[in-house]
Design a protein around this motif. Sequence first.
Motif, PDB file in Angstrom:
ATOM      1  N   LYS A 149       0.830  -1.195   0.000  1.00 36.87           N
ATOM      2  CA  LYS A 149       0.000   0.000   0.000  1.00 36.87           C
ATOM      3  C   LYS A 149       0.873   1.257   0.000  1.00 36.87           C
ATOM      4  O   LYS A 149       0.806   2.107   0.882  1.00 36.87           O
ATOM      5  N   VAL A 150       1.711   1.343  -1.008  1.00 36.42           N
ATOM      6  CA  VAL A 150       2.554   2.521  -1.205  1.00 36.42           C
ATOM      7  C   VAL A 150       2.109   3.191  -2.498  1.00 36.42           C
ATOM      8  O   VAL A 150       2.026   2.536  -3.547  1.00 36.42           O
ATOM      9  N   PHE A 151       1.818   4.481  -2.420  1.00 36.73           N
ATOM     10  CA  PHE A 151       1.236   5.210  -3.549  1.00 36.73           C
ATOM     11  C   PHE A 151       2.012   6.496  -3.782  1.00 36.73           C
ATOM     12  O   PHE A 151       2.661   7.020  -2.874  1.00 36.73           O
ATOM     13  N   VAL A 152       1.922   7.013  -5.012  1.00 35.36           N
ATOM     14  CA  VAL A 152       2.622   8.248  -5.348  1.00 35.36           C
ATOM     15  C   VAL A 152       1.699   9.153  -6.140  1.00 35.36           C
ATOM     16  O   VAL A 152       0.938   8.694  -6.996  1.00 35.36           O
ATOM     17  N   VAL A 153       1.754  10.465  -5.830  1.00 34.66           N
ATOM     18  CA  VAL A 153       0.915  11.446  -6.496  1.00 34.66           C
ATOM     19  C   VAL A 153       1.698  12.750  -6.586  1.00 34.66           C
ATOM     20  O   VAL A 153       2.501  13.070  -5.708  1.00 34.66           O
ATOM     21  N   GLY A 154       1.477  13.503  -7.661  1.00 33.60           N
ATOM     22  CA  GLY A 154       2.149  14.786  -7.785  1.00 33.60           C
ATOM     23  C   GLY A 154       1.534  15.607  -8.896  1.00 33.60           C
ATOM     24  O   GLY A 154       0.825  15.070  -9.758  1.00 33.60           O
ATOM     25  N   GLU A 155       1.808  16.921  -8.862  1.00 38.90           N
ATOM     26  CA  GLU A 155       1.266  17.790  -9.901  1.00 38.90           C
ATOM     27  C   GLU A 155       2.380  18.578 -10.575  1.00 38.90           C
ATOM     28  O   GLU A 155       3.365  18.964  -9.951  1.00 38.90           O
ATOM     29  N   SER A 156       2.203  18.785 -11.876  1.00 41.15           N
ATOM     30  CA  SER A 156       3.150  19.524 -12.707  1.00 41.15           C
ATOM     31  C   SER A 156       4.519  18.852 -12.638  1.00 41.15           C
ATOM     32  O   SER A 156       4.646  17.683 -12.976  1.00 41.15           O
ATOM     33  N   SER A 157       5.559  19.541 -12.184  1.00 39.04           N
ATOM     34  CA  SER A 157       6.860  18.888 -12.075  1.00 39.04           C
ATOM     35  C   SER A 157       6.766  17.653 -11.187  1.00 39.04           C
ATOM     36  O   SER A 157       7.412  16.629 -11.439  1.00 39.04           O
ATOM     37  N   GLY A 158       5.932  17.727 -10.140  1.00 37.59           N
ATOM     38  CA  GLY A 158       5.701  16.557  -9.296  1.00 37.59           C
ATOM     39  C   GLY A 158       4.953  15.457 -10.014  1.00 37.59           C
ATOM     40  O   GLY A 158       5.156  14.272  -9.742  1.00 37.59           O
ATOM     41  N   GLY A 159       4.072  15.835 -10.960  1.00 40.82           N
ATOM     42  CA  GLY A 159       3.409  14.835 -11.790  1.00 40.82           C
ATOM     43  C   GLY A 159       4.384  14.173 -12.742  1.00 40.82           C
ATOM     44  O   GLY A 159       4.317  12.953 -12.983  1.00 40.82           O
ATOM     45  N   MET A 160       5.313  14.959 -13.283  1.00 43.97           N
ATOM     46  CA  MET A 160       6.362  14.398 -14.128  1.00 43.97           C
ATOM     47  C   MET A 160       7.189  13.382 -13.343  1.00 43.97           C
ATOM     48  O   MET A 160       7.488  12.290 -13.822  1.00 43.97           O
ATOM     49  N   MET A 161       7.536  13.760 -12.103  1.00 44.69           N
ATOM     50  CA  MET A 161       8.312  12.851 -11.266  1.00 44.69           C
ATOM     51  C   MET A 161       7.490  11.627 -10.859  1.00 44.69           C
ATOM     52  O   MET A 161       8.038  10.528 -10.704  1.00 44.69           O
ATOM     53  N   THR A 162       6.190  11.788 -10.724  1.00 41.15           N
ATOM     54  CA  THR A 162       5.336  10.639 -10.415  1.00 41.15           C
ATOM     55  C   THR A 162       5.419   9.599 -11.525  1.00 41.15           C
ATOM     56  O   THR A 162       5.542   8.388 -11.261  1.00 41.15           O
ATOM     57  N   ASN A 163       5.362  10.040 -12.778  1.00 42.80           N
ATOM     58  CA  ASN A 163       5.538   9.104 -13.893  1.00 42.80           C
ATOM     59  C   ASN A 163       6.910   8.451 -13.848  1.00 42.80           C
ATOM     60  O   ASN A 163       7.052   7.248 -14.122  1.00 42.80           O
ATOM     61  N   VAL A 164       7.938   9.228 -13.510  1.00 43.27           N
ATOM     62  CA  VAL A 164       9.290   8.671 -13.425  1.00 43.27           C
ATOM     63  C   VAL A 164       9.379   7.640 -12.303  1.00 43.27           C
ATOM     64  O   VAL A 164       9.984   6.569 -12.475  1.00 43.27           O
ATOM     65  N   MET A 165       8.771   7.924 -11.149  1.00 41.72           N
ATOM     66  CA  MET A 165       8.801   6.964 -10.042  1.00 41.72           C
ATOM     67  C   MET A 165       8.110   5.660 -10.431  1.00 41.72           C
ATOM     68  O   MET A 165       8.586   4.561 -10.113  1.00 41.72           O
ATOM     69  N   ALA A 166       6.968   5.759 -11.109  1.00 38.63           N
ATOM     70  CA  ALA A 166       6.249   4.557 -11.537  1.00 38.63           C
ATOM     71  C   ALA A 166       7.056   3.753 -12.542  1.00 38.63           C
ATOM     72  O   ALA A 166       6.952   2.521 -12.597  1.00 38.63           O
ATOM     73  N   ALA A 167       7.874   4.439 -13.338  1.00 36.85           N
ATOM     74  CA  ALA A 167       8.690   3.754 -14.341  1.00 36.85           C
ATOM     75  C   ALA A 167       9.956   3.147 -13.746  1.00 36.85           C
ATOM     76  O   ALA A 167      10.341   2.027 -14.099  1.00 36.85           O
ATOM     77  N   THR A 168      10.610   3.870 -12.833  1.00 36.50           N
ATOM     78  CA  THR A 168      11.894   3.411 -12.302  1.00 36.50           C
ATOM     79  C   THR A 168      11.754   2.478 -11.102  1.00 36.50           C
ATOM     80  O   THR A 168      12.643   1.670 -10.840  1.00 36.50           O
ATOM     81  N   TYR A 169      10.643   2.570 -10.376  1.00 42.15           N
ATOM     82  CA  TYR A 169      10.419   1.717  -9.196  1.00 42.15           C
ATOM     83  C   TYR A 169       9.028   1.090  -9.240  1.00 42.15           C
ATOM     84  O   TYR A 169       8.222   1.268  -8.314  1.00 42.15           O
ATOM     85  N   PRO A 170       8.722   0.325 -10.284  1.00 41.45           N
ATOM     86  CA  PRO A 170       7.381  -0.268 -10.405  1.00 41.45           C
ATOM     87  C   PRO A 170       7.063  -1.250  -9.300  1.00 41.45           C
ATOM     88  O   PRO A 170       5.893  -1.446  -8.959  1.00 41.45           O
TER      89      PRO A 170
END
Length: 312
Positions: A149-170
Amino acid sequence: MKFLSYFSSALALLGSAVTAHPVFNELMTPVAPLKRATGAFQQVPNFGPNPSGAKFFLYTPNRIAENPAIVVAIHYCTGTARAYYSGSPYAQLADQKGFIVIFPESPYSGTCWDVSSRSTLTHNGGGNSNAIANMVTWTLERYNADPKKVFVVGESSGGMMTNVMAATYPEMFAAGIVYSGTPAGCFYSQSGAVNAWNNTCSNGQINSTPEVWAKMVFDMYPGYDGPRPKMQIYHGSNDNILHANNYRETIKQWCGVFGYDPNRPDTTQSNTPQWGYTTYTWGNGQLVGVYAQGVGHSVPLRGQDDMRFFGL
């Protein structure tokens, strides 16, 4: 790495313009004042390897659930961990539901996130993504939190990093929610520049295939064949900082990863979750896109809806 050669060529053909990261005030859509959180917001100075220098702030509610969930909430450019703690709904929601919130803070001038360098676009590469992952690992161990139950959310630059986190640490995240971001790797710098700005991407001029975008994700963690987080993507049609075409390219990226056709969502719901928004769903909720007609940068956060998507 493989993605460096193939994606560098793709961006070169598209005339990618990578420059020093500008410092600008993002045109964030105003939100209603939030109820004050009642728990503890504090910096964690020592949480493991941190070569990128990102800062780690933690919010713990007064009543923490047994084996609590973790939400990583990533701020926008010009923001800080404290600003996102105060201006986003996640600390207040933690008070209600007993989960823990990690508020990372960018170490760079202008406080945008590094979504351009090879290090941050690589699993355990030593960049911002690696630092945030180490924050999660520290919190899991310290609070006996639930790794499912670990989740990530972000907006704008944080949204960009959210996509990166999902890609690098799936393997780390069960779900991610992106507000007004860009696809993972869209800001990639051929020179390896850290925290670089990419005009071609931000202006919505990169158009690629689901297969190319998916390969970018796969090459960020070569050999990984386990489960991947479900994703929800919000974007406004009138975004003048990260052009709305980035919504379409992000949808293509995750459709490529999951094996869906971006042109054939399973469901399309008009005026959902509110008037002017259209919600598209693929794979029984594995991927959800929310396109907000007439909304600029960035789409207002929808905390209660986020909790439903996270299963909290």
